[in-house]
Design a protein around this motif. Structure first.
Motif, PDB file in Angstrom:
ATOM      1  N   ALA A 250      50.963  -2.889  28.549  1.00  0.00           N
ATOM      2  CA  ALA A 250      51.335  -1.849  29.513  1.00  0.00           C
ATOM      3  C   ALA A 250      50.791  -2.134  30.903  1.00  0.00           C
ATOM      4  O   ALA A 250      51.322  -1.640  31.892  1.00  0.00           O
ATOM      5  CB  ALA A 250      50.836  -0.485  29.036  1.00  0.00           C
TER       6      ALA A 250
ATOM      7  N   TYR B  78      59.889  -1.637  36.365  1.00  0.00           N
ATOM      8  CA  TYR B  78      59.423  -1.106  35.087  1.00  0.00           C
ATOM      9  C   TYR B  78      58.428   0.006  35.337  1.00  0.00           C
ATOM     10  O   TYR B  78      57.704   0.014  36.330  1.00  0.00           O
ATOM     11  CB  TYR B  78      58.749  -2.213  34.267  1.00  0.00           C
ATOM     12  N   GLN B  79      58.391   0.951  34.402  1.00  0.00           N
ATOM     13  CA  GLN B  79      57.389   2.003  34.463  1.00  0.00           C
ATOM     14  C   GLN B  79      56.767   2.159  33.081  1.00  0.00           C
ATOM     15  O   GLN B  79      57.401   1.885  32.072  1.00  0.00           O
ATOM     16  CB  GLN B  79      58.002   3.325  34.935  1.00  0.00           C
ATOM     17  N   ARG B  80      55.534   2.589  33.080  1.00  0.00           N
ATOM     18  CA  ARG B  80      54.817   2.779  31.813  1.00  0.00           C
ATOM     19  C   ARG B  80      55.319   4.042  31.113  1.00  0.00           C
ATOM     20  O   ARG B  80      55.647   5.029  31.759  1.00  0.00           O
ATOM     21  CB  ARG B  80      53.324   2.909  32.068  1.00  0.00           C
ATOM     22  N   THR B  81      55.320   3.978  29.793  1.00  0.00           N
ATOM     23  CA  THR B  81      55.729   5.139  29.006  1.00  0.00           C
ATOM     24  C   THR B  81      54.558   5.710  28.219  1.00  0.00           C
ATOM     25  O   THR B  81      54.748   6.585  27.377  1.00  0.00           O
ATOM     26  CB  THR B  81      56.864   4.759  28.034  1.00  0.00           C
ATOM     27  N   VAL B  82      53.365   5.185  28.490  1.00  0.00           N
ATOM     28  CA  VAL B  82      52.164   5.669  27.801  1.00  0.00           C
ATOM     29  C   VAL B  82      51.111   6.028  28.836  1.00  0.00           C
ATOM     30  O   VAL B  82      51.135   5.540  29.966  1.00  0.00           O
ATOM     31  CB  VAL B  82      51.595   4.598  26.830  1.00  0.00           C
ATOM     32  N   ASP B  83      50.185   6.878  28.431  1.00  0.00           N
ATOM     33  CA  ASP B  83      49.080   7.281  29.292  1.00  0.00           C
ATOM     34  C   ASP B  83      47.958   6.255  29.131  1.00  0.00           C
ATOM     35  O   ASP B  83      47.198   6.287  28.152  1.00  0.00           O
ATOM     36  CB  ASP B  83      48.603   8.676  28.893  1.00  0.00           C
TER      37      ASP B  83
END
Length: 133
Positions: free
Chosen positions: A80, A94-99
């Motif tokens: 990530a 792209y972007q993160r999908t998790v914290d």
């Protein structure tokens, strides 16, 4: 094994520096001794209480699970955190999908739990005599 590998094949007419049969016998003896030690260790770990619920064997499995969980999350964070360089507006962003911060906190907690659990296992091992067969 390296010594054995060096003498299992020699140039025609040459004599090996060591007798391969002797080295194979030593190897087999060492493997038998290793197996005996492992059996004693496994027996001791299975029969030695770690706490009221777990044996040392159980505690080792729990410790390994903590390590595996931590590694999986750490690998996820690594993936990530990969920075994507964009050279033009037309490239995919792209972007993160998790914290990431929440997962990092979880990794830190698992690391601490692993260290503490491992310390307690080592402490118990030092206080435990190996069971004789």
């Amino acid at each position: 094994m390296q010594r054995l590998e060096r003498v299992v094949k020699v140039q025609e007419g040459e004599v090996p520096a060591e007798d391969p049969a002797v080295l194979i016998a030593e190897l087999e003896q060492t493997l038998n001794e290793q197996t005996a030690w492992i059996r004693r260790i496994n027996k001791t770990n299975a029969l030695t209480p770690f706490n009221v619920e777990l044996s040392i064997s159980d505690a080792l499995a729990e410790r390994d699970q903590l390590m595996q969980h931590r590694k999986l999350l750490s690998d996820l964070l690594e993936h990530a955190s990969i920075k994507q360089d964009r050279f033009s507006r037309s490239e995919v962003k792209y972007q993160r999908t998790v914290d990431v911060a929440q997962i990092q906190a979880q990794v830190d907690d698992l690391s601490k739990a692993y260290r503490e659990f491992d310390f307690r296992i080592q402490e118990t091992n030092w206080k435990t005599d190996l069971i004789e067969e």
